[in-house]
Motif scaffolding. Structure first.
Motif, mmCIF file in Angstrom:
data_model
loop_
_atom_site.group_PDB
_atom_site.id
_atom_site.type_symbol
_atom_site.label_atom_id
_atom_site.label_comp_id
_atom_site.label_asym_id
_atom_site.label_seq_id
_atom_site.Cartn_x
_atom_site.Cartn_y
_atom_site.Cartn_z
ATOM 1 N N PHE A 25 0.821 -1.209 0.000
ATOM 2 C CA PHE A 25 0.000 0.000 0.000
ATOM 3 C C PHE A 25 0.859 1.264 0.000
ATOM 4 N N THR A 26 2.174 1.112 -0.207
ATOM 5 C CA THR A 26 3.077 2.263 -0.181
ATOM 6 C C THR A 26 3.714 2.425 -1.552
ATOM 7 N N SER A 27 3.701 3.658 -2.048
ATOM 8 C CA SER A 27 4.372 3.951 -3.313
ATOM 9 C C SER A 27 5.739 4.557 -3.024
ATOM 10 N N TYR A 28 6.699 4.202 -3.857
ATOM 11 C CA TYR A 28 8.067 4.648 -3.655
ATOM 12 C C TYR A 28 8.559 5.437 -4.864
ATOM 13 N N VAL A 29 9.495 6.331 -4.582
ATOM 14 C CA VAL A 29 10.181 7.085 -5.638
ATOM 15 C C VAL A 29 11.652 6.694 -5.574
ATOM 16 N N ARG A 30 12.212 6.384 -6.738
ATOM 17 C CA ARG A 30 13.619 5.978 -6.782
ATOM 18 C C ARG A 30 14.517 7.191 -7.012
ATOM 19 N N LEU A 31 15.492 7.322 -6.127
ATOM 20 C CA LEU A 31 16.487 8.388 -6.245
ATOM 21 C C LEU A 31 17.871 7.758 -6.296
ATOM 22 N N HIS A 32 18.834 8.526 -6.810
ATOM 23 C CA HIS A 32 20.180 8.001 -6.970
ATOM 24 C C HIS A 32 21.200 8.936 -6.331
ATOM 25 N N GLY A 69 17.079 12.414 10.000
ATOM 26 C CA GLY A 69 16.942 11.532 11.151
ATOM 27 C C GLY A 69 15.705 10.655 11.125
ATOM 28 N N VAL A 70 14.804 10.849 10.144
ATOM 29 C CA VAL A 70 13.584 10.049 10.030
ATOM 30 C C VAL A 70 13.782 9.023 8.929
ATOM 31 N N THR A 71 13.507 7.753 9.215
ATOM 32 C CA THR A 71 13.649 6.699 8.216
ATOM 33 C C THR A 71 12.572 6.849 7.148
ATOM 34 N N VAL A 72 13.015 7.006 5.895
ATOM 35 C CA VAL A 72 12.066 7.235 4.796
ATOM 36 C C VAL A 72 12.207 6.198 3.696
ATOM 37 N N GLY A 73 13.148 5.276 3.813
ATOM 38 C CA GLY A 73 13.311 4.278 2.761
ATOM 39 C C GLY A 73 14.513 3.406 3.003
ATOM 40 N N VAL A 89 12.489 5.684 -1.824
ATOM 41 C CA VAL A 89 12.042 6.588 -0.763
ATOM 42 C C VAL A 89 10.529 6.645 -0.774
ATOM 43 N N ASP A 90 9.938 6.576 0.401
ATOM 44 C CA ASP A 90 8.481 6.662 0.538
ATOM 45 C C ASP A 90 7.991 7.955 -0.117
ATOM 46 N N LYS A 134 12.369 14.566 -8.645
ATOM 47 C CA LYS A 134 11.541 13.658 -9.444
ATOM 48 C C LYS A 134 12.144 12.261 -9.467
ATOM 49 N N GLU A 135 11.372 11.345 -9.993
ATOM 50 C CA GLU A 135 11.798 9.953 -10.108
ATOM 51 C C GLU A 135 13.106 9.842 -10.894
ATOM 52 N N GLY A 136 14.059 9.088 -10.319
ATOM 53 C CA GLY A 136 15.327 8.844 -10.999
ATOM 54 C C GLY A 136 16.342 9.963 -10.887
#
Length: 274
Positions: A36-43, A62-66, A86-87, A126-128
């Protein structure tokens, strides 16, 4: 008989359905949140990952996001591509200009990716998109980044060890501290004696006489400076000085000596002629 079989069948179905419901509850409450969670991919492109691995935590302030999804070598570049998922709920917090670095957490030294947010007025990533690499602030990261320069730290530690070893050899430090303590004690005693002497001078008749003598000396010197008395007149009156100078010698004495020398030469010359 048929009734007994039907009852067992119902019980079996009930237990099977209950087991499925329990497993489904555990699945949904635990690991299947990703459904139920969508993720965005970062590099991010690092020269070295310093022990970072797939599955390592990605933290935003300090907050876990992915998590780290993959680590691969970049073609034709001596660098590593760290792919992070990343969430999507936290993506609005990650703006253009955000930076990443690898940090260490916990007593075991686990590595994780730390995202430093950029300007909140900038556009959302943005994505990527590839995030910039921040200058290392983690102690272990700095040591690893500096490379051979860290040898200087160990050289300094080695020199400090040699110095302390030399000072402790043959109890030199102990003797030095003992001498300092003795000197400090002597200085304290001398200070106390000086205070006692000053107190005695202030409280006794000797102190009054000493103060009176100083006052008289000051009075005499003041009179001499003003030209009062014979000594004052002699020191302050230039005419007396010139008269004494003429009496003692100076130019007149030189002329007298010269005349005696001339007479001696003349007498010697006449004696030779005769």
């Amino acid at each position: 008989m048929e009734s007994h079989t039907s009852t067992q069948l119902k019980v079996g179905i009930f237990l099977a359905v209950g087991a499925v419901l329990i497993m489904a509850s555990l699945f949904f409450l635990g690991a299947d949140r990703a459904l139920f969670t969508s993720y965005v991919r970062l590099h991010a492109h690092f020269d070295q990952v310093q022990g970072l691995s797939v599955g390592s935590v990605v933290s935003l302030s300090g907050v876990t996001v992915g998590n780290v999804e993959a680590i691969t070598f970049l073609p034709e570049v001596n660098a590593l591509d760290v792919k992070m998922k990343v969430d999507a709920d936290y993506i609005p917090r990650i703006r253009q200009g955000s930076q990443v670095e690898i940090r260490t957490q916990g007593a075991l030294g686990d590595k994780f990716v730390f995202i430093i947010p950029g300007d909140p007025r900038a556009e959302v990533v943005k994505e990527g998109e590839v995030l910039q690499i921040a200058k290392a602030t983690d102690v272990l990261g700095i040591i690893s980044e500096r490379g051979n320069e860290t040898n200087r730290i160990f050289d300094i530690i080695n020199e400090l060890y040699k110095m302390t070893h030399a000072m402790n050899e043959n109890n030199r430090m102990g003797r030095l501290m003992g001498n300092l303590e003795t000197a400090s004690t002597s200085l304290t005693l001398a200070s106390k004696e000086a205070q006692k002497l000053a107190t005695q001078l202030n409280e006794s008749a000797t102190g009054d006489k000493f103060a009176s003598s100083l006052n008289k000396l000051d009075s005499i010197l003041t009179k001499i400076d003003k030209g009062q008395g014979s000594l004052g007149a002699l020191i302050n009156d230039p005419s007396l000085h010139n008269q004494l100078k003429a009496m003692v010698g100076a130019n007149d004495r030189k002329d007298h000596v010269k005349s005696l020398l001339r007479q001696s030469i003349d007498q010697g010359t006449k004696a030779t002629k005769d």
